[in-house]
Motif scaffolding. Structure first.
Motif: not given
Length: 75
Positions: A14-28
């Motif tokens: 869950g932590l890894w999924i949340a961190a990956t999602f935040v990084i993807a949003l920042l990239a967007l």
């Protein structure tokens, strides 16, 4: 199979999924900012070219583009 070593511990998925999602949003967001800046720069460049063309035409009215002979026959 039960003694298989995971790179990411299953309890931290869950932590890894949340961190990956935040990084993807920042990239967007970074991509959208880059597109906006590129669009603004293109608009400013085209505006400057038009202003320079207007200055050249007012400074030297005889420096206009020559008329093509095919256009003279049509007129």
């Amino acid at each position: 199979m039960a003694d298989m070593k995971h790179i990411i511990e299953p309890e931290r998925f869950g932590l890894w999924i949340a961190a990956t999602f935040v990084i993807a949003l920042l990239a967007l967001v970074v991509a959208f900012v880059g597109i906006k800046r590129s669009d603004d720069l293109m608009y400013m460049t085209q505006t400057q070219v038009l202003l320079l063309n207007k200055k050249i035409e007012t400074a030297n009215p005889s420096a206009k583009a020559p008329v093509i002979p095919a256009q003279q026959e049509q007129e």
